[in-house]
Design a protein around this motif. Structure first.
Motif, PDB file in Angstrom:
ATOM      1  N   ARG A 109       0.854  -1.204  -0.044  1.00 20.07           N
ATOM      2  CA  ARG A 109      -0.022  -0.095   0.052  1.00 20.07           C
ATOM      3  C   ARG A 109       0.903   1.259   0.083  1.00 20.07           C
ATOM      4  NH1 ARG A 109      -4.352  -2.347   4.012  1.00 20.07           N
ATOM      5  NH2 ARG A 109      -5.567  -3.342   2.472  1.00 20.07           N
ATOM      6  N   GLY A 110       1.873   1.112  -0.653  1.00 16.29           N
ATOM      7  CA  GLY A 110       2.826   2.383  -0.983  1.00 16.29           C
ATOM      8  C   GLY A 110       2.319   3.046  -2.215  1.00 16.29           C
ATOM      9  N   ARG A 111       2.896   4.466  -2.293  1.00 18.40           N
ATOM     10  CA  ARG A 111       2.552   5.250  -3.453  1.00 18.40           C
ATOM     11  C   ARG A 111       3.805   5.606  -4.114  1.00 18.40           C
ATOM     12  NH1 ARG A 111      -0.639  10.210  -2.434  1.00 18.40           N
ATOM     13  NH2 ARG A 111       1.190  10.927  -1.929  1.00 18.40           N
ATOM     14  N   ILE A 112       3.611   5.544  -5.476  1.00 17.92           N
ATOM     15  CA  ILE A 112       4.794   5.895  -6.145  1.00 17.92           C
ATOM     16  C   ILE A 112       4.585   7.356  -6.320  1.00 17.92           C
ATOM     17  CG2 ILE A 112       5.874   5.705  -8.225  1.00 17.92           C
ATOM     18  CD1 ILE A 112       5.118   2.665  -8.403  1.00 17.92           C
ATOM     19  N   ILE A 113       5.560   7.917  -5.948  1.00 18.13           N
ATOM     20  CA  ILE A 113       5.302   9.640  -6.054  1.00 18.13           C
ATOM     21  C   ILE A 113       6.278  10.309  -6.751  1.00 18.13           C
ATOM     22  CG2 ILE A 113       4.312   9.702  -3.539  1.00 18.13           C
ATOM     23  CD1 ILE A 113       7.141  10.620  -2.539  1.00 18.13           C
ATOM     24  N   ASP A 114       7.162   9.515  -7.397  1.00 13.50           N
ATOM     25  CA  ASP A 114       8.187  10.451  -8.362  1.00 13.50           C
ATOM     26  C   ASP A 114       8.719   9.123  -9.263  1.00 13.50           C
ATOM     27  OD1 ASP A 114       9.693  12.731  -9.643  1.00 13.50           O
ATOM     28  OD2 ASP A 114      11.196  11.287  -8.865  1.00 13.50           O
ATOM     29  N   VAL A 115       8.509   9.420 -10.639  1.00 16.93           N
ATOM     30  CA  VAL A 115       8.983   8.527 -11.878  1.00 16.93           C
ATOM     31  C   VAL A 115       9.992   9.260 -12.598  1.00 16.93           C
ATOM     32  CG1 VAL A 115       8.250   6.994 -13.560  1.00 16.93           C
ATOM     33  CG2 VAL A 115       6.544   7.614 -11.727  1.00 16.93           C
ATOM     34  N   ASP A 117      13.135   7.639 -15.658  1.00 18.83           N
ATOM     35  CA  ASP A 117      13.161   6.623 -16.564  1.00 18.83           C
ATOM     36  C   ASP A 117      13.778   5.407 -15.889  1.00 18.83           C
ATOM     37  OD1 ASP A 117      12.374   8.175 -19.010  1.00 18.83           O
ATOM     38  OD2 ASP A 117      14.342   8.770 -19.478  1.00 18.83           O
ATOM     39  N   GLY A 118      14.725   5.524 -14.805  1.00 24.78           N
ATOM     40  CA  GLY A 118      15.401   4.752 -14.080  1.00 24.78           C
ATOM     41  C   GLY A 118      14.920   4.293 -12.668  1.00 24.78           C
ATOM     42  N   THR A 119      13.982   5.258 -12.278  1.00 18.96           N
ATOM     43  CA  THR A 119      13.734   5.192 -10.877  1.00 18.96           C
ATOM     44  C   THR A 119      12.370   5.517 -10.297  1.00 18.96           C
ATOM     45  OG1 THR A 119      14.111   7.444 -10.245  1.00 18.96           O
ATOM     46  CG2 THR A 119      16.126   5.967 -10.110  1.00 18.96           C
ATOM     47  N   TYR A 120      11.858   4.716  -9.444  1.00 19.08           N
ATOM     48  CA  TYR A 120      10.764   5.191  -8.763  1.00 19.08           C
ATOM     49  C   TYR A 120      11.059   5.763  -7.315  1.00 19.08           C
ATOM     50  CZ  TYR A 120       7.617   2.314 -11.840  1.00 19.08           C
ATOM     51  OH  TYR A 120       6.969   2.105 -12.974  1.00 19.08           O
ATOM     52  N   THR A 121      10.339   6.415  -6.880  1.00 20.07           N
ATOM     53  CA  THR A 121      10.334   7.053  -5.539  1.00 20.07           C
ATOM     54  C   THR A 121       9.009   6.555  -4.854  1.00 20.07           C
ATOM     55  OG1 THR A 121      11.754   8.715  -5.827  1.00 20.07           O
ATOM     56  CG2 THR A 121      10.611   8.898  -3.876  1.00 20.07           C
ATOM     57  N   ILE A 122       9.162   5.927  -3.706  1.00 19.61           N
ATOM     58  CA  ILE A 122       7.732   5.133  -3.079  1.00 19.61           C
ATOM     59  C   ILE A 122       8.000   5.850  -1.787  1.00 19.61           C
ATOM     60  CG2 ILE A 122       6.756   2.925  -2.483  1.00 19.61           C
ATOM     61  CD1 ILE A 122       8.940   1.662  -4.597  1.00 19.61           C
ATOM     62  N   GLU A 123       6.570   6.011  -1.501  1.00 21.84           N
ATOM     63  CA  GLU A 123       6.059   6.615  -0.166  1.00 21.84           C
ATOM     64  C   GLU A 123       5.283   5.703   0.515  1.00 21.84           C
ATOM     65  OE1 GLU A 123       3.861  10.781   1.182  1.00 21.84           O
ATOM     66  OE2 GLU A 123       2.475   9.219  -0.070  1.00 21.84           O
ATOM     67  N   LEU A 124       5.729   5.056   1.818  1.00 24.13           N
ATOM     68  CA  LEU A 124       5.072   4.142   2.473  1.00 24.13           C
ATOM     69  C   LEU A 124       4.816   4.558   3.994  1.00 24.13           C
ATOM     70  CD1 LEU A 124       7.486   2.046   0.949  1.00 24.13           C
ATOM     71  CD2 LEU A 124       5.595   0.673   1.721  1.00 24.13           C
ATOM     72  N   THR A 125       3.771   4.365   4.556  1.00 27.23           N
ATOM     73  CA  THR A 125       3.379   4.594   5.896  1.00 27.23           C
ATOM     74  C   THR A 125       2.940   3.303   6.739  1.00 27.23           C
ATOM     75  OG1 THR A 125       1.255   5.469   5.556  1.00 27.23           O
ATOM     76  CG2 THR A 125       2.819   7.014   5.559  1.00 27.23           C
ATOM     77  N   GLY A 126       3.403   3.156   7.952  1.00 26.50           N
ATOM     78  CA  GLY A 126       2.892   2.035   8.856  1.00 26.50           C
ATOM     79  C   GLY A 126       3.759   1.775   9.826  1.00 26.50           C
ATOM     80  N   THR A 127       3.715   0.851  10.466  1.00 28.21           N
ATOM     81  CA  THR A 127       4.560   0.476  11.792  1.00 28.21           C
ATOM     82  C   THR A 127       5.965   0.237  11.112  1.00 28.21           C
ATOM     83  OG1 THR A 127       4.149  -1.616  11.500  1.00 28.21           O
ATOM     84  CG2 THR A 127       2.601  -0.519  12.872  1.00 28.21           C
ATOM     85  N   GLY A 128       6.858   0.292  11.934  1.00 21.67           N
ATOM     86  CA  GLY A 128       8.250  -0.013  11.774  1.00 21.67           C
ATOM     87  C   GLY A 128       8.594  -1.277  11.171  1.00 21.67           C
ATOM     88  N   ALA A 129       7.559  -2.226  11.453  1.00 18.39           N
ATOM     89  CA  ALA A 129       7.771  -3.625  10.976  1.00 18.39           C
ATOM     90  C   ALA A 129       7.540  -3.776   9.587  1.00 18.39           C
ATOM     91  CB  ALA A 129       7.036  -4.562  11.910  1.00 18.39           C
ATOM     92  N   LYS A 130       6.261  -3.016   9.255  1.00 16.77           N
ATOM     93  CA  LYS A 130       5.846  -3.167   7.895  1.00 16.77           C
ATOM     94  C   LYS A 130       6.780  -2.496   6.943  1.00 16.77           C
ATOM     95  CE  LYS A 130       2.317  -0.930   4.753  1.00 16.77           C
ATOM     96  NZ  LYS A 130       1.287  -0.187   4.823  1.00 16.77           N
ATOM     97  N   LEU A 131       7.719  -1.340   7.362  1.00 20.79           N
ATOM     98  CA  LEU A 131       8.388  -0.654   6.410  1.00 20.79           C
ATOM     99  C   LEU A 131       9.560  -1.790   6.362  1.00 20.79           C
ATOM    100  CD1 LEU A 131       8.282   3.070   7.591  1.00 20.79           C
ATOM    101  CD2 LEU A 131       7.039   1.550   5.835  1.00 20.79           C
ATOM    102  N   ASP A 132      10.052  -2.466   7.413  1.00 20.06           N
ATOM    103  CA  ASP A 132      11.361  -3.238   7.348  1.00 20.06           C
ATOM    104  C   ASP A 132      11.012  -4.342   6.429  1.00 20.06           C
ATOM    105  OD1 ASP A 132      12.818  -1.632   9.377  1.00 20.06           O
ATOM    106  OD2 ASP A 132      11.945  -2.726  10.847  1.00 20.06           O
ATOM    107  N   ALA A 133       9.597  -4.720   6.440  1.00 22.12           N
ATOM    108  CA  ALA A 133       9.296  -6.092   5.687  1.00 22.12           C
ATOM    109  C   ALA A 133       9.267  -5.508   4.230  1.00 22.12           C
ATOM    110  CB  ALA A 133       7.915  -6.317   6.011  1.00 22.12           C
ATOM    111  N   PHE A 134       8.994  -4.332   3.804  1.00 24.40           N
ATOM    112  CA  PHE A 134       8.889  -3.882   2.365  1.00 24.40           C
ATOM    113  C   PHE A 134      10.517  -3.953   2.095  1.00 24.40           C
ATOM    114  CE2 PHE A 134       9.750  -0.323  -0.582  1.00 24.40           C
ATOM    115  CZ  PHE A 134       8.684  -0.923  -1.730  1.00 24.40           C
ATOM    116  N   LEU A 135      11.261  -3.349   2.828  1.00 25.31           N
ATOM    117  CA  LEU A 135      12.861  -3.237   2.408  1.00 25.31           C
ATOM    118  C   LEU A 135      13.246  -4.719   2.265  1.00 25.31           C
ATOM    119  CD1 LEU A 135      13.885  -0.554   4.583  1.00 25.31           C
ATOM    120  CD2 LEU A 135      13.681  -0.314   2.294  1.00 25.31           C
TER     121      LEU A 135
END
Length: 163
Positions: A109-115, A117-135
């Motif tokens: 449930r992250g949002r791609i906030i910048d695109v 040609d070669g990168t995406y910048t993704i915004e995520l919110t949640g508990t620290g465990a959720k963010l760690d799991a994404f990484l």
């Protein structure tokens, strides 16, 4: 044990420095620290995440209450609370990896906030465990940069941190 300490303090120059100095002078570790003004412009709310026994956190609380700028201190970990953190991740997204990074962002449930040609910048919110799991789910070779805010928390229900 991990504790989330919420501090209401006067919005004055040097107040943050004195609180951080209290922690460093007593060799208490600050895992994360967030500060912002409240609905009352004369007050700021500081959220400090630290680890230690209940006795250590009780001592921290007592020392914080002695500071002139501190109005109120609450250990949010003592009762039901909501905790969130914000993370921005710049990930390599080209070729076959592009769709995989987008799919993972959607799953978490992250949002791609910048695109680009070669990168995406993704915004995520949640508990620290959720963010760690994404990484962990994202191939580490694709991660170019990460920025995290640290935890912010608020008590559930009727309990508030007000003067």
């Amino acid at each position: 044990m991990r504790h989330i300490i919420s501090i209401l303090l006067e919005n004055e120059a040097g107040a943050l420095s004195r609180v951080a100095g209290l922690f460093s002078a007593r060799a208490y570790n600050i895992e994360s620290l967030t500060v912002a003004p409240t609905e009352d412009a004369s007050l700021s709310r500081m959220t400090v995440v630290t680890t230690g026994s209940d006795d250590v956190v009780e001592q921290i609380t007592k020392q914080l209450n002695k500071l002139i700028e501190v109005v109120k201190v609450v250990d949010l970990s003592e009762s039901a609370h909501i905790e969130r953190e914000l993370m921005l991740v710049k990930a390599r997204a080209s070729g076959k990896d592009r769709e995989e990074v987008r799919r993972l962002a959607e799953i978490f449930r992250g949002r791609i906030i910048d695109v680009s040609d070669g990168t995406y910048t993704i915004e995520l919110t949640g508990t620290g465990a959720k963010l760690d799991a994404f990484l962990l789910a994202l191939d580490s070779a694709l991660i170019l940069e990460t920025v995290r805010t640290g935890a912010s928390g608020i008590a559930r229900g009727e309990r508030t941190l007000k003067v």
